[in-house]
Design an enzyme around this catalytic site. Structure first.
Site, PDB file in Angstrom:
ATOM      1  N   GLU A 117       0.872  -1.195  -0.047  1.00  0.00           N
ATOM      2  CA  GLU A 117       0.023   0.011  -0.132  1.00  0.00           C
ATOM      3  C   GLU A 117       0.927   1.253  -0.060  1.00  0.00           C
ATOM      4  O   GLU A 117       0.397   2.379  -0.644  1.00  0.00           O
ATOM      5  CB  GLU A 117      -1.139   0.037   1.199  1.00  0.00           C
ATOM      6  CG  GLU A 117      -2.082  -1.045   1.063  1.00  0.00           C
ATOM      7  CD  GLU A 117      -3.177  -0.469   0.382  1.00  0.00           C
ATOM      8  OE1 GLU A 117      -3.201   0.465  -0.410  1.00  0.00           O
ATOM      9  OE2 GLU A 117      -4.050  -1.354   0.187  1.00  0.00           O
ATOM     10  N   SER A 377     -28.433 -26.721  53.502  1.00  0.00           N
ATOM     11  CA  SER A 377     -27.432 -27.002  54.595  1.00  0.00           C
ATOM     12  C   SER A 377     -26.206 -26.382  54.640  1.00  0.00           C
ATOM     13  O   SER A 377     -25.211 -26.878  55.237  1.00  0.00           O
ATOM     14  CB  SER A 377     -27.297 -28.567  54.492  1.00  0.00           C
ATOM     15  OG  SER A 377     -28.527 -29.109  54.869  1.00  0.00           O
TER      16      SER A 377
END
Length: 727
Positions: A117, A377
């Site tokens: 690019e 419990s």
């Protein structure tokens, strides 16, 4: 335009001997065709540059300041303890645009990007004149655009503007923006903008979103072929989308690889191997781990773009999968919640709020780690821990598991049977209900809840209700986070710690000074020693994890909470709507998930804390007389005859014990006596204490530190004395 060329050259002599009748005219044939095109290209570029230079200041005034705010509209991301992605959210306009730094990208991608690019990116100031000249030359020679002149800076300028104008005015605007960018930002900052804004098809923007969507990996781990594909896509993102046109994507990728070879970025052999890599045919789902915690944190801090959590992504993913798989095996409409905590720091490593966030049949959107439910419990270890701490019980103390009535309350065991005389170890290990209620009656439900509150946990009770003996069997409300925090304190030797899941906030202190411990180190060790021996679920080897299960009334909630020397795991299974599920039990439904979660954390368990000083390792027959058998309320009413009239003894505090007053704050001490004949008289350092003579316990508020002598005298004049040190 047409040019003609001479068929033969005039001789030099003829040219010199013939005087011109007019001034000589410059003609194209003096230059070869390639040079003519080059000259035209250079002239065209020169005109563009000249025009840009003449109008640049005017254009800058027209376009105004850089629209950098557009780049800030990134996706909100949630990261784990190692900055790995847990969850991402789209921007307000529905785009995936994830933040990314240049250092977080594979270097080969950056090298190929520059080669393809803008190979002079670090040399130009936003405009590459040589690239413009080359593009103009190729256009003039071939009659079509074969090379672009846009730099990465110009592409960023176009992305910031949000429009791609191919007119001369549009190009000039890009040039002006590019120069603005170069003036105000560094090369790294401009490159960072490209990595965030580059389009990759559909609603995917930025290299990180594209890498995750197409390859399921972070961009720092790209292969050569994957990097080349991501370089190629932004040039024509819709036409080259690999999930729609894989062949176009392949050809574009291969061109990038060829350019990388030409520019010396990749050796040809590596490029050839990269060309054989598979092109992805579909987009992947963006990660959605820890959805409940992620969404709650994003909602709580809407201004933050990046949220750092203490979660471990690997553990989180493994436990989410486990919860979903196991819950489906248990039955329809059931959900599960799991918390994994490092009890050394209080940091939450995994937060699973349901068996499936998107599973509407299981109401998966509800975060069950915050739901208030009956804990069954699971509170029994703390009841016995208080009894150990107060000196009225030991793991080998005998207690009766027989039908017992407490006013109108008659507790029953889960198996609807009674087991006669058992040890405290057996009672807690097998989760017997009647002994737990007896011990709670001795220590007091209010004292139990007071300990919870002082350690940072506030149980839920009905409005204006007082804690009752039903607390022993789950008669209050708690969340999974509450239980995880309580067991973290138990694993830490009774020292409470707050849970934390935000990595960028100060860690909470273990507990403020003068804040009372959850339990004493000795009591915590006794409880841990018992829970290590609790019966494991079927087909599981026990002993490496101290754990407790619980089942709420009506089979609505199944619990399992356990710990080793480093981690706490808390599991809840049930229906979010609170409906009953017959057969749902903690040991069979939640405990297997608990043990499997520990396996997924690590194959090896961390050792427990060693026994602290003061631990009494003795069999039942070796215990002191007051600890051999648990004395229940009402024993005195039936104690008749010479053999049931034992001498009076002070059972708490023990003789020559040391009591830390700083930990106890202003709470009075509870003095307890065993045996003897009522009424009782108490003396502190020889001075009578005002108390109810027909009770075997009194409260005493020490006035200072030092040694004190405690004395109790029964109705027959029998005496017992102990000396304690207050520090």
């Amino acid at each position: 335009m047409h040019f003609s060329f001479p068929t033969k050259r005039r001789s030099a002599e003829a040219t010199l001997s013939t005087p011109p009748s007019r001034a000589p005219r410059w003609r194209w044939p003096l230059f070869p065709r390639p040079l003519r095109f080059a000259a035209l290209s250079i002239a065209a570029v020169a005109l563009v540059v000249a025009a840009a230079g003449l109008t640049l200041e005017i254009t800058k005034r027209e376009i105004g300041a850089l629209p950098l705010d557009a780049a800030e509209a990134a996706s909100v991301t949630v990261l784990d303890r190692e900055n790995r992605l847990l969850r991402a959210f789209t921007t307000k306009d529905g785009r995936w645009r994830l933040p990314l730094d240049v250092s977080e990208v594979d270097p080969r991608y950056l090298a190929m990007l520059m080669a393809y690019e803008d190979k002079r990116y670090y040399e130009h100031s936003g405009i590459d004149i040589l690239a413009f000249m080359r593009a103009g030359y190729l256009l003039a020679r071939h009659g079509q655009i074969l090379s672009g002149g846009s730099t990465l800076t110009m592409q960023v300028a176009r992305l910031l503007e949000g429009k791609h104008e191919r007119t001369g005015a549009g190009k000039l605007r890009q040039i002006a923006r590019a120069l603005q960018l170069e003036e105000q930002l560094s090369k790294q900052e401009i490159l960072r903008l490209y990595l965030r804004l580059a389009p990759f098809g559909g609603n995917i923007e930025g290299v990180r979103a594209a890498s995750l969507a197409y390859f399921g990996k972070e961009p720092r781990h790209l292969s050569a072929g994957e990097a080349a594909l991501l370089v190629a896509l932004p040039q024509s993102p819709e036409r080259r989308r690999p999930d729609r046109n894989s062949e176009a994507a392949r050809h574009a990728r291969d061109r990038v690889l060829d350019r990388a070879v030409e520019e010396g970025v990749l050796p040809k052999s590596e490029a050839d191997r990269a060309k054989n890599e598979r092109i992805p045919k579909q987009r992947l789902e963006v990660l959605k781990l820890a959805p409940h915690l992620s969404e709650s944190e994003v909602a709580a801090h809407p201004a933050k773009l990046i949220h750092h959590l203490t979660l471990d992504r690997d553990i989180q993913a493994a436990v989410e999968k486990l919860a979903a798989e196991q819950t489906k095996l248990l039955g329809p409409k059931l959900s599960a919640a799991v918390l994994v905590v490092d009890h050394a720091t209080g940091e939450v490593l995994a937060h699973v709020g349901s068996a499936g966030y998107l599973d509407s049949d299981r109401l998966g959107a509800i975060d069950m780690t915050d739901a208030i439910r009956s804990p069954g419990s699971t509170l029994k270890p703390f009841i016995y821990g208080l009894a150990f701490e107060q000196g009225i019980a030991h793991p080998e103390t005998l207690i009766e598991d027989r039908p017992t009535r407490f006013g109108t309350y008659t507790p029953e065991n889960f198996d609807e049977d009674f087991h006669g005389t058992v040890t405290i170890r057996e009672a807690l290990g097998n989760s017997l209900n009647v002994p737990a209620v007896k011990v709670l009656a001795a220590v007091g439900p209010g004292r139990l809840l007071g300990r919870f509150r002082r350690s940072g946990i506030t149980p839920a009770l009905p409005a204006n209700a007082q804690p009752s003996l039903a607390v022993a069997l789950g008669g209050l409300g708690m969340t999974l986070k509450d239980l995880a925090a309580l067991y973290a304190g138990l694993a830490r030797g009774g020292e409470p710690i707050a849970l934390s899941w935000l990595r960028d906030e100060p860690k909470p202190a273990t507990h403020p000074k003068k804040r009372r411990k959850l339990l004493s180190p000795v009591a915590s060790w006794y409880v841990t020693d018992i829970l290590k021996g609790a019966p494991p679920p079927p087909n599981v080897k026990g002993g490496a994890i101290a754990y407790k299960t619980g089942t709420s009334y009506g089979y609505r909630d199944a619990w399992a909470v356990g710990y080793d020397g480093r981690h706490v795991v808390a599991v809840w299974v049930g229906r979010p709507d609170g409906a009953s599920t017959p057969g749902l039990m903690g040991r069979l439904s939640a405990a297997p998930i608990l043990f499997d979660t520990f396996t997924r954390i690590s194959e090896r368990r961390t050792a427990f804390r060693s026994a602290p000083s003061g631990v009494m390792k003795a069999s039942g027959s070796e215990l002191p007389q007051p600890l051999k058998r648990f004395r229940e309320s009402g024993d005195d009413a039936i104690a008749t005859g010479p053999f049931l009239d034992p001498p009076v003894l002070i059972s708490f505090p023990p003789d020559r014990s040391e009591l830390d007053m700083e930990e106890r704050e202003a709470e009075p001490l509870i003095l307890k006596a065993e045996g003897g004949v009522l009424p009782l008289t108490w003396l502190i350092d020889g001075n009578p204490v005002t108390s109810d003579p027909f009770r075997r316990e009194i409260t005493w508020q020490p006035e200072g530190r030092g040694f004190s002598k405690l004395t109790v005298i029964d109705a027959k004049g029998r005496v017992d004395r102990v000396t304690v040190r207050l520090r």
